[in-house]
Design an enzyme around this catalytic site. Structure first.
Site, short mmCIF file in Angstrom:
data_model
loop_
_atom_site.label_atom_id
_atom_site.label_comp_id
_atom_site.label_asym_id
_atom_site.label_seq_id
_atom_site.Cartn_x
_atom_site.Cartn_y
_atom_site.Cartn_z
N SER A 154 0.83 -1.21 0.00
CA SER A 154 0.00 0.00 0.00
C SER A 154 0.87 1.27 0.00
O SER A 154 0.39 2.34 -0.37
CB SER A 154 -0.98 0.00 1.18
OG SER A 154 -0.31 -0.17 2.40
N ASN A 157 18.18 -1.96 16.51
CA ASN A 157 17.90 -1.07 17.64
C ASN A 157 16.65 -1.59 18.34
O ASN A 157 15.65 -1.90 17.68
CB ASN A 157 17.69 0.36 17.15
CG ASN A 157 18.94 0.96 16.54
OD1 ASN A 157 20.05 0.63 16.95
ND2 ASN A 157 18.77 1.82 15.55
N GLN A 196 15.51 3.07 18.44
CA GLN A 196 14.42 2.50 17.63
C GLN A 196 13.30 3.52 17.47
O GLN A 196 12.82 4.08 18.46
CB GLN A 196 13.86 1.22 18.27
CG GLN A 196 12.85 0.52 17.37
CD GLN A 196 12.35 -0.81 17.94
OE1 GLN A 196 12.63 -1.15 19.08
NE2 GLN A 196 11.61 -1.54 17.13
N SER A 197 12.94 3.78 16.22
CA SER A 197 11.87 4.75 15.94
C SER A 197 10.71 4.13 15.18
O SER A 197 9.63 4.70 15.12
CB SER A 197 12.42 5.94 15.15
OG SER A 197 12.95 5.50 13.91
N VAL A 198 10.93 2.96 14.58
CA VAL A 198 9.86 2.23 13.89
C VAL A 198 9.72 0.89 14.60
O VAL A 198 10.69 0.13 14.71
CB VAL A 198 10.18 2.02 12.39
CG1 VAL A 198 9.08 1.22 11.72
CG2 VAL A 198 10.37 3.37 11.69
N HIS A 231 13.41 -4.42 12.46
CA HIS A 231 14.19 -4.25 11.24
C HIS A 231 15.67 -4.31 11.58
O HIS A 231 16.11 -3.74 12.58
CB HIS A 231 13.87 -2.92 10.54
CG HIS A 231 13.89 -1.74 11.46
ND1 HIS A 231 12.85 -1.44 12.31
CD2 HIS A 231 14.84 -0.79 11.67
CE1 HIS A 231 13.14 -0.36 13.00
NE2 HIS A 231 14.36 0.05 12.64
N HIS A 248 19.34 -3.14 10.35
CA HIS A 248 20.04 -2.20 9.47
C HIS A 248 21.25 -2.94 8.89
O HIS A 248 22.14 -3.35 9.65
CB HIS A 248 20.55 -0.98 10.23
CG HIS A 248 19.49 -0.11 10.84
ND1 HIS A 248 19.12 1.10 10.29
CD2 HIS A 248 18.72 -0.27 11.95
CE1 HIS A 248 18.17 1.66 11.05
NE2 HIS A 248 17.93 0.85 12.07
#
Ligand code: 5GP
Ligand code: ZN
Length: 135
Positions: free
Chosen positions: A36, A108, A115-117, A121, A123
């Site tokens: 999306s 993270n 960590q922001s999301v 994930h 990196h």
């Protein structure tokens, strides 16, 4: 008796708060997985996808994520270690193509660690001599 229920309620509140931060319905990375929202995909397998970070910190900076939503790497490892192995295999494939197989893979975990999301994930960072100054 009131205190007997206090700790579980608090624990549930914490889980709920984290859940609100990371509901798949409003998760940016889930939207990359379901198509999306568009992103620059550089590799994928049955369980994971790899795409370029929008704000690269090195010549190679790719994010590897599971198709399924988990908040962080510990949650993924506990729930589905095979998918974590597939995620690492995808990171290795990307790094072989883009960084001669020499790279750093960073997860993270938590805001203090950067960590922001809140869809796990890794990196994949490389393509240059890397420094070592996390703080
Ligand atoms: P974190 O800070 O949670 O460890 O990493 C999140 C990463 O996601 C950051 O490196 C950030 O640049 C990247 N990012 C945030 N928004 C987007 C986006 O819309 N597209 C892409 N490709 N990467 C993003
Ligand atoms: Zn998600």
């Amino acid at each position: 008796m009131a205190r007997a229920g206090w700790r579980p309620v608090l624990r549930a509140a914490r889980i709920g708060r984290i859940g609100v931060m990371s509901l798949p319905s409003d998760c940016l990375f889930c939207q990359f997985v379901d198509g999306s929202l568009e992103t620059e995909v550089v590799g994928q397998n049955q369980k994971a996808i790899a795409f370029r970070d929008i704000n690269p910190q090195a010549p190679v900076h790719v994010l590897v994520i599971p198709r399924e939503h988990y908040v962080d790497v510990a949650a993924l490892a506990a729930a589905d270690p095979e998918t974590l192995a597939d995620l690492v295999a995808l990171a290795q494939e990307v790094a072989l193509v883009e960084a001669d197989g020499e790279y750093r893979l960073i997860f993270n975990s938590g805001p203090t660690a950067g960590q922001s999301v809140f869809h796990v994930h890794g990196h994949v960072i490389g393509g240059t001599k890397l420094g070592w100054t996390p703080a």
